[in-house]
Design a protein around this motif. Structure first.
Motif, PDB file in Angstrom:
ATOM      1  N   LEU A   1       1.130   4.806  14.817  1.00  0.00           N
ATOM      2  CA  LEU A   1       0.146   4.352  13.830  1.00  0.00           C
ATOM      3  C   LEU A   1       0.835   4.295  12.472  1.00  0.00           C
ATOM      4  N   MET A   2       0.647   3.190  11.736  1.00  0.00           N
ATOM      5  CA  MET A   2       1.149   3.101  10.377  1.00  0.00           C
ATOM      6  C   MET A   2       0.008   2.754   9.429  1.00  0.00           C
ATOM      7  N   LEU A   3      -0.090   3.523   8.341  1.00  0.00           N
ATOM      8  CA  LEU A   3      -1.121   3.321   7.340  1.00  0.00           C
ATOM      9  C   LEU A   3      -0.485   3.145   5.972  1.00  0.00           C
ATOM     10  N   ALA A   4      -1.087   2.290   5.158  1.00  0.00           N
ATOM     11  CA  ALA A   4      -0.692   2.147   3.755  1.00  0.00           C
ATOM     12  C   ALA A   4      -1.950   2.263   2.907  1.00  0.00           C
ATOM     13  N   PHE A   5      -1.809   2.903   1.737  1.00  0.00           N
ATOM     14  CA  PHE A   5      -2.973   3.122   0.885  1.00  0.00           C
ATOM     15  C   PHE A   5      -2.517   3.531  -0.506  1.00  0.00           C
ATOM     16  N   GLN A   6      -3.439   3.400  -1.474  1.00  0.00           N
ATOM     17  CA  GLN A   6      -3.176   3.871  -2.828  1.00  0.00           C
ATOM     18  C   GLN A   6      -3.414   5.378  -2.901  1.00  0.00           C
ATOM     19  N   VAL A   7      -2.574   6.050  -3.683  1.00  0.00           N
ATOM     20  CA  VAL A   7      -2.693   7.499  -3.838  1.00  0.00           C
ATOM     21  C   VAL A   7      -3.608   7.813  -5.020  1.00  0.00           C
ATOM     22  N   GLY A   8      -4.534   8.741  -4.811  1.00  0.00           N
ATOM     23  CA  GLY A   8      -5.398   9.155  -5.909  1.00  0.00           C
ATOM     24  C   GLY A   8      -6.698   9.734  -5.413  1.00  0.00           C
ATOM     25  N   ASP A   9      -7.583  10.023  -6.354  1.00  0.00           N
ATOM     26  CA  ASP A   9      -8.867  10.647  -6.042  1.00  0.00           C
ATOM     27  C   ASP A   9     -10.058   9.823  -6.503  1.00  0.00           C
ATOM     28  N   VAL A  10      -9.853   8.988  -7.517  1.00  0.00           N
ATOM     29  CA  VAL A  10     -10.963   8.251  -8.120  1.00  0.00           C
ATOM     30  C   VAL A  10     -10.968   6.819  -7.598  1.00  0.00           C
ATOM     31  N   PRO A  11     -12.068   6.371  -7.001  1.00  0.00           N
ATOM     32  CA  PRO A  11     -12.131   4.994  -6.499  1.00  0.00           C
ATOM     33  C   PRO A  11     -12.037   3.975  -7.633  1.00  0.00           C
ATOM     34  N   SER A  12     -11.591   2.790  -7.259  1.00  0.00           N
ATOM     35  CA  SER A  12     -11.594   1.652  -8.177  1.00  0.00           C
ATOM     36  C   SER A  12     -12.696   0.706  -7.730  1.00  0.00           C
ATOM     37  N   ARG A  13     -13.626   0.400  -8.619  1.00  0.00           N
ATOM     38  CA  ARG A  13     -14.737  -0.500  -8.272  1.00  0.00           C
ATOM     39  C   ARG A  13     -14.429  -1.908  -8.764  1.00  0.00           C
ATOM     40  N   GLN A  14     -14.462  -2.852  -7.845  1.00  0.00           N
ATOM     41  CA  GLN A  14     -14.247  -4.250  -8.176  1.00  0.00           C
ATOM     42  C   GLN A  14     -15.608  -4.948  -8.238  1.00  0.00           C
ATOM     43  N   GLU A  15     -15.945  -5.462  -9.419  1.00  0.00           N
ATOM     44  CA  GLU A  15     -17.232  -6.121  -9.629  1.00  0.00           C
ATOM     45  C   GLU A  15     -17.024  -7.589  -9.999  1.00  0.00           C
ATOM     46  N   ARG A  16     -17.725  -8.458  -9.328  1.00  0.00           N
ATOM     47  CA  ARG A  16     -17.704  -9.903  -9.577  1.00  0.00           C
ATOM     48  C   ARG A  16     -16.273 -10.465  -9.604  1.00  0.00           C
ATOM     49  N   PRO A  17     -15.467 -10.167  -8.568  1.00  0.00           N
ATOM     50  CA  PRO A  17     -14.114 -10.736  -8.538  1.00  0.00           C
ATOM     51  C   PRO A  17     -14.174 -12.258  -8.445  1.00  0.00           C
ATOM     52  N   PHE A  18     -13.329 -12.920  -9.228  1.00  0.00           N
ATOM     53  CA  PHE A  18     -13.285 -14.386  -9.264  1.00  0.00           C
ATOM     54  C   PHE A  18     -14.654 -14.999  -9.583  1.00  0.00           C
ATOM     55  N   GLY A  19     -15.543 -14.199 -10.169  1.00  0.00           N
ATOM     56  CA  GLY A  19     -16.868 -14.687 -10.544  1.00  0.00           C
ATOM     57  C   GLY A  19     -17.909 -14.615  -9.448  1.00  0.00           C
ATOM     58  N   TYR A  20     -17.560 -14.092  -8.270  1.00  0.00           N
ATOM     59  CA  TYR A  20     -18.530 -14.007  -7.170  1.00  0.00           C
ATOM     60  C   TYR A  20     -19.440 -12.788  -7.352  1.00  0.00           C
TER      61      TYR A  20
ATOM     62  N   ARG B   1       6.183  10.436   5.897  1.00  0.00           N
ATOM     63  CA  ARG B   1       5.301  10.188   4.760  1.00  0.00           C
ATOM     64  C   ARG B   1       6.171   9.721   3.608  1.00  0.00           C
ATOM     65  N   THR B   2       5.864   8.554   3.079  1.00  0.00           N
ATOM     66  CA  THR B   2       6.626   7.981   1.966  1.00  0.00           C
ATOM     67  C   THR B   2       5.664   7.651   0.833  1.00  0.00           C
ATOM     68  N   VAL B   3       6.014   8.066  -0.361  1.00  0.00           N
ATOM     69  CA  VAL B   3       5.231   7.734  -1.555  1.00  0.00           C
ATOM     70  C   VAL B   3       6.165   7.110  -2.575  1.00  0.00           C
ATOM     71  N   ARG B   4       5.811   5.936  -3.052  1.00  0.00           N
ATOM     72  CA  ARG B   4       6.614   5.295  -4.093  1.00  0.00           C
ATOM     73  C   ARG B   4       5.810   5.171  -5.377  1.00  0.00           C
ATOM     74  N   GLU B   5       6.516   5.076  -6.477  1.00  0.00           N
ATOM     75  CA  GLU B   5       5.864   4.955  -7.775  1.00  0.00           C
ATOM     76  C   GLU B   5       5.269   3.551  -7.948  1.00  0.00           C
ATOM     77  N   PRO B   6       4.294   3.415  -8.856  1.00  0.00           N
ATOM     78  CA  PRO B   6       3.688   2.098  -9.073  1.00  0.00           C
ATOM     79  C   PRO B   6       4.721   1.081  -9.544  1.00  0.00           C
TER      80      PRO B   6
ATOM     81  N   GLU C   1       0.487  -2.339 -10.568  1.00  0.00           N
ATOM     82  CA  GLU C   1      -0.148  -1.326  -9.715  1.00  0.00           C
ATOM     83  C   GLU C   1      -0.563  -0.123 -10.558  1.00  0.00           C
ATOM     84  N   PRO C   2      -1.788   0.367 -10.402  1.00  0.00           N
ATOM     85  CA  PRO C   2      -2.259   1.476 -11.232  1.00  0.00           C
ATOM     86  C   PRO C   2      -1.889   2.861 -10.708  1.00  0.00           C
ATOM     87  N   THR C   3      -1.516   2.964  -9.447  1.00  0.00           N
ATOM     88  CA  THR C   3      -1.278   4.274  -8.831  1.00  0.00           C
ATOM     89  C   THR C   3      -0.053   4.206  -7.919  1.00  0.00           C
TER      90      THR C   3
END
Length: 217
Positions: free
Chosen positions: A147-166, A194-199, A203-205
């Motif tokens: 199994l391979m997973l990729a994800f942003q590291v952190g604790d606080v979600p990022s909320r995307q609102e009305r992307p591209f005007g939708y 486990r690999t972690v790279r800097e932003p 990239e914010p995280t």
């Protein structure tokens, strides 16, 4: 059966932004050497385990990782919640099969796959539902499968609102590698890397990549 709100919201979000999302990330791998290296490592691991390995990318979107996995020589199938994403993936990669589906109910028999990739696709699942997702990954993996997973590291979600005007909104949840390792272990999978790279760039995280394996009997 009524679907949970987060699944309905995720499908609606990606159906809405599918065309723009595909255009935005079309050439992403060209400038992402770490991502390319992780895909190549995963391909090598599953081929070493079984030369005729079957692999699935879960939450494949427009196939931006599924296509490269196929070019690395894997028998890969893409699965996504969004019908529009699946449509665009099939147009971009006609040599690869894509189906609409959910990571909570993958269309595979127990132990059918040698590899599963979840590339930034578990990030829309509420924390309390993640154990179900990892249990499903473990179910479809054969002993020795990866199994391979990729994800942003952190604790606080990022909320995307009305992307591209939708008129759609979606939370992008960040995760701690330690928690992802716990979830894998609880599902009976052994973390192997486990690999972690800097932003980089905008990239914010930091970004994380976790590899786990289903133990052989």
């Amino acid at each position: 059966m009524t679907e949970p709100d987060f699944i309905v919201e995720t499908r609606a979000f990606y159906d809405a932004v599918a065309t723009e999302y595909t255009d935005l990330f079309r050439d992403h791998l060209g400038g992402a050497p770490v991502d390319r290296a992780m895909l190549a490592l995963f391909a090598d691991l599953v081929r070493t385990e079984r030369p005729d390995a079957r692999v699935a990318e879960v939450g494949c979107g427009p196939g931006r990782m599924t296509g490269p996995l196929h070019r690395l020589g894997l028998d890969v199938q893409g699965i996504d919640l969004s019908p529009r994403m699946v449509e665009l993936a099939g147009q971009a990669h006609p040599e690869v099969p894509f189906v609409v589906g959910s990571m909570f109910d993958l269309p595979f028999r127990d132990g059918e796959l040698t590899g599963v990739v979840a590339w930034y696709s578990i990030i829309h699942t509420p924390a309390e539902r993640l154990p179900e997702v990892f249990a499903e990954f473990a179910r479809v993996l054969a002993p020795g499968g990866h199994l391979m997973l990729a994800f942003q590291v952190g604790d606080v979600p990022s909320r995307q609102e009305r992307p591209f005007g939708y008129p759609v909104t979606l939370d992008f949840r960040r995760l701690r590698p330690e928690r992802v390792e716990e979830l894998a272990g609880e599902a009976g999978l052994a973390v192997t890397s486990r690999t972690v790279r800097e932003p980089e760039g905008e990239e914010p995280t930091p970004q994380a990549y976790v590899l786990a394996r289903k133990p052989k009997a």
